[in-house]
Design a protein around this motif. Structure first.
Motif, PDB file in Angstrom:
ATOM      1  N   ARG A  52      -6.301   0.911  -3.241  1.00 37.48           N
ATOM      2  CA  ARG A  52      -6.584   1.032  -1.824  1.00 37.48           C
ATOM      3  C   ARG A  52      -5.435   1.746  -1.126  1.00 37.48           C
ATOM      4  O   ARG A  52      -4.416   2.023  -1.732  1.00 37.48           O
ATOM      5  CB  ARG A  52      -6.792  -0.348  -1.195  1.00 37.48           C
ATOM      6  CG  ARG A  52      -5.601  -1.283  -1.305  1.00 37.48           C
ATOM      7  CD  ARG A  52      -5.914  -2.616  -0.622  1.00 37.48           C
ATOM      8  NE  ARG A  52      -4.759  -3.492  -0.607  1.00 37.48           N
ATOM      9  CZ  ARG A  52      -4.442  -4.345  -1.565  1.00 37.48           C
ATOM     10  NH1 ARG A  52      -5.177  -4.412  -2.647  1.00 37.48           N
ATOM     11  NH2 ARG A  52      -3.389  -5.123  -1.474  1.00 37.48           N
ATOM     12  N   VAL A  53      -5.629   2.066   0.174  1.00 42.20           N
ATOM     13  CA  VAL A  53      -4.564   2.597   1.023  1.00 42.20           C
ATOM     14  C   VAL A  53      -3.309   1.769   0.785  1.00 42.20           C
ATOM     15  O   VAL A  53      -3.373   0.545   0.789  1.00 42.20           O
ATOM     16  CB  VAL A  53      -4.967   2.515   2.515  1.00 42.20           C
ATOM     17  CG1 VAL A  53      -3.762   2.728   3.409  1.00 42.20           C
ATOM     18  CG2 VAL A  53      -6.040   3.537   2.844  1.00 42.20           C
ATOM     19  N   ALA A  54      -2.189   2.430   0.578  1.00 39.41           N
ATOM     20  CA  ALA A  54      -0.965   1.697   0.299  1.00 39.41           C
ATOM     21  C   ALA A  54      -0.649   0.736   1.435  1.00 39.41           C
ATOM     22  O   ALA A  54      -0.462   1.144   2.579  1.00 39.41           O
ATOM     23  CB  ALA A  54       0.196   2.669   0.092  1.00 39.41           C
ATOM     24  N   GLN A 222       4.577   6.818  12.111  1.00 36.76           N
ATOM     25  CA  GLN A 222       5.596   6.071  11.374  1.00 36.76           C
ATOM     26  C   GLN A 222       5.015   4.744  10.899  1.00 36.76           C
ATOM     27  O   GLN A 222       4.559   3.932  11.687  1.00 36.76           O
ATOM     28  CB  GLN A 222       6.830   5.808  12.246  1.00 36.76           C
ATOM     29  CG  GLN A 222       7.932   5.068  11.523  1.00 36.76           C
ATOM     30  CD  GLN A 222       8.462   5.843  10.331  1.00 36.76           C
ATOM     31  OE1 GLN A 222       8.941   6.965  10.467  1.00 36.76           O
ATOM     32  NE2 GLN A 222       8.378   5.250   9.142  1.00 36.76           N
ATOM     33  N   MET A 223       5.010   4.566   9.585  1.00 39.89           N
ATOM     34  CA  MET A 223       4.523   3.334   8.993  1.00 39.89           C
ATOM     35  C   MET A 223       5.711   2.512   8.496  1.00 39.89           C
ATOM     36  O   MET A 223       6.771   3.047   8.208  1.00 39.89           O
ATOM     37  CB  MET A 223       3.603   3.646   7.805  1.00 39.89           C
ATOM     38  CG  MET A 223       2.504   4.641   8.099  1.00 39.89           C
ATOM     39  SD  MET A 223       1.282   4.028   9.265  1.00 39.89           S
ATOM     40  CE  MET A 223       0.555   2.697   8.295  1.00 39.89           C
ATOM     41  N   ASP A 224       5.505   1.200   8.402  1.00 35.19           N
ATOM     42  CA  ASP A 224       6.500   0.366   7.744  1.00 35.19           C
ATOM     43  C   ASP A 224       6.559   0.743   6.273  1.00 35.19           C
ATOM     44  O   ASP A 224       5.559   1.178   5.680  1.00 35.19           O
ATOM     45  CB  ASP A 224       6.134  -1.116   7.871  1.00 35.19           C
ATOM     46  CG  ASP A 224       6.224  -1.613   9.302  1.00 35.19           C
ATOM     47  OD1 ASP A 224       6.977  -1.008  10.096  1.00 35.19           O
ATOM     48  OD2 ASP A 224       5.525  -2.598   9.628  1.00 35.19           O
ATOM     49  N   GLU A 225       7.725   0.560   5.656  1.00 37.53           N
ATOM     50  CA  GLU A 225       7.836   0.841   4.226  1.00 37.53           C
ATOM     51  C   GLU A 225       6.845  -0.042   3.467  1.00 37.53           C
ATOM     52  O   GLU A 225       6.671  -1.215   3.768  1.00 37.53           O
ATOM     53  CB  GLU A 225       9.252   0.583   3.730  1.00 37.53           C
ATOM     54  CG  GLU A 225       9.496   1.079   2.326  1.00 37.53           C
ATOM     55  CD  GLU A 225      10.971   1.178   1.975  1.00 37.53           C
ATOM     56  OE1 GLU A 225      11.259   1.454   0.799  1.00 37.53           O
ATOM     57  OE2 GLU A 225      11.809   0.964   2.876  1.00 37.53           O
ATOM     58  N   GLY A 226       6.163   0.546   2.505  1.00 38.72           N
ATOM     59  CA  GLY A 226       5.131  -0.165   1.769  1.00 38.72           C
ATOM     60  C   GLY A 226       3.741   0.102   2.300  1.00 38.72           C
ATOM     61  O   GLY A 226       2.750  -0.285   1.681  1.00 38.72           O
ATOM     62  N   LYS A 227       3.644   0.765   3.468  1.00 36.77           N
ATOM     63  CA  LYS A 227       2.358   1.113   4.052  1.00 36.77           C
ATOM     64  C   LYS A 227       2.294   2.624   4.260  1.00 36.77           C
ATOM     65  O   LYS A 227       3.304   3.258   4.545  1.00 36.77           O
ATOM     66  CB  LYS A 227       2.153   0.423   5.396  1.00 36.77           C
ATOM     67  CG  LYS A 227       2.080  -1.096   5.328  1.00 36.77           C
ATOM     68  CD  LYS A 227       1.805  -1.671   6.710  1.00 36.77           C
ATOM     69  CE  LYS A 227       1.667  -3.179   6.661  1.00 36.77           C
ATOM     70  NZ  LYS A 227       1.350  -3.742   7.998  1.00 36.77           N
ATOM     71  N   GLY A 256       3.670   5.319   0.963  1.00 28.74           N
ATOM     72  CA  GLY A 256       4.235   4.134   1.574  1.00 28.74           C
ATOM     73  C   GLY A 256       5.729   3.992   1.363  1.00 28.74           C
ATOM     74  O   GLY A 256       6.236   2.870   1.235  1.00 28.74           O
ATOM     75  N   ARG A 257       6.459   5.089   1.372  1.00 28.11           N
ATOM     76  CA  ARG A 257       7.903   5.054   1.117  1.00 28.11           C
ATOM     77  C   ARG A 257       8.730   5.012   2.393  1.00 28.11           C
ATOM     78  O   ARG A 257       9.938   5.184   2.380  1.00 28.11           O
ATOM     79  CB  ARG A 257       8.302   6.262   0.258  1.00 28.11           C
ATOM     80  CG  ARG A 257       7.664   6.262  -1.131  1.00 28.11           C
ATOM     81  CD  ARG A 257       8.051   7.492  -1.932  1.00 28.11           C
ATOM     82  NE  ARG A 257       9.501   7.577  -2.067  1.00 28.11           N
ATOM     83  CZ  ARG A 257      10.182   8.728  -2.035  1.00 28.11           C
ATOM     84  NH1 ARG A 257       9.547   9.870  -1.811  1.00 28.11           N
ATOM     85  NH2 ARG A 257      11.489   8.736  -2.191  1.00 28.11           N
TER      86      ARG A 257
END
Length: 283
Positions: A52-54, A222-227, A256-257
């Motif tokens: 799925r989406v990271a 901007q996503m949180d790391e892991g997403k 998701g980095r």
């Protein structure tokens, strides 16, 4: 309508965890464009997907009535897409460039791209932006004209386009897709969604350490790391809290980095979308 039962690989993904973002590592479509890379892939060549989406969560059926899965003639997912009106679907140019319209299916009304009974539509015209990849990573947007109009219902309708650029720093933006959870992973079976915040272009360029490949035609999230977006999410919708389409998935550092994901900015391309749908052409 008929009923029935395609960000893609990079050459050195194994090294990405050790690298800083570079021009080569940022583009999720790698050497091959997403559509071309999977144009001949068949479901029978893989087990039922579970990815799925990271970092995403499974979407509730009907929450994304305007999303479609673009598939090849073997019903294999290539990319995401968005219903603009009954006759037109938007996606990324990198998803359809180099493909024949007769080799594409648009599948609607489902959060499960393996759904055997989801309605599907054939494509009779592909309109790729005339300046796609000129320069590289720019103008990654396309429109698909369908052979028959999409039938709208409770789980299938069109989206509202954001026609003005009114995004504010820190504003919540949400995307969805069937992409993988990790680089080179399998595509997810069920639609996933995840949210981040709008990042102004100057800050996005600095975070990506790149000042050439993000311009006014892009939206950064901007996503949180892991997403974050991953392979298979190209062409999918980015929406604001008013449920307007503000972006179409383009590229990013998979997956998701902690780096921003980059989308085509709908307000920037609004005139191109409307003139193309009305039978005109502009750059």
């Amino acid at each position: 309508m008929r009923t029935r039962w395609n960000f893609t690989g990079l050459l050195a993904l194994a090294l990405l965890a050790l690298q800083e973002p570079t021009e080569a590592s940022m583009r999720m479509r790698g050497e091959s464009l997403p559509g071309l890379a999977n144009a001949e892939k068949r479901r029978s060549s893989e087990s039922v997907p579970q990815g799925r989406v990271a970092g995403g969560t499974t979407s509730t059926e009907g929450n994304w009535p305007w999303i479609v899965t673009l598939q090849n003639i073997y019903s294999y997912h290539l990319c995401g897409g968005i219903i603009i009106d009954p006759n037109w679907v938007g996606t990324a140019a990198s998803c359809v460039a180099g493909l024949r319209s007769s080799r594409l299916l648009v599948v609607t009304g489902t959060s499960d791209w393996w759904d055997l009974y989801a309605p599907y539509y054939t494509v009779d015209q592909i309109h790729v932006h005339c300046n796609f990849d000129k320069p590289l990573y720019h103008n990654d947007i396309a429109l698909l004209h369908l052979a028959t109009p999409i039938e709208f219902n409770d789980v299938t309708t069109n989206i509202t386009l954001a026609d003005i650029d009114d995004l504010q720093e820190g504003e919540k933006l949400t995307f969805a897709g069937w992409g993988s959870t990790e680089a080179m992973g399998t595509y997810g079976r069920y639609l996933q969604e995840s949210s981040g915040t709008y990042l102004p272009n100057a800050d996005c360029q600095e975070k990506l350490q790149n000042y050439d490949d993000v311009d006014l035609g892009h939206v950064c999230v901007q996503m949180d790391e892991g997403k974050g977006a991953c392979h298979g999410d190209t062409g999918g919708p980015l929406i604001d809290e008013q449920q307007r389409l503000v972006g179409i998935g383009n590229w990013g550092v998979p997956c998701g980095r902690g780096y921003p994901d980059v989308y085509a900015r709908i307000s920037f391309y609004h005139d191109w979308i409307r003139t193309t749908m009305n039978g005109c052409t502009i750059g």
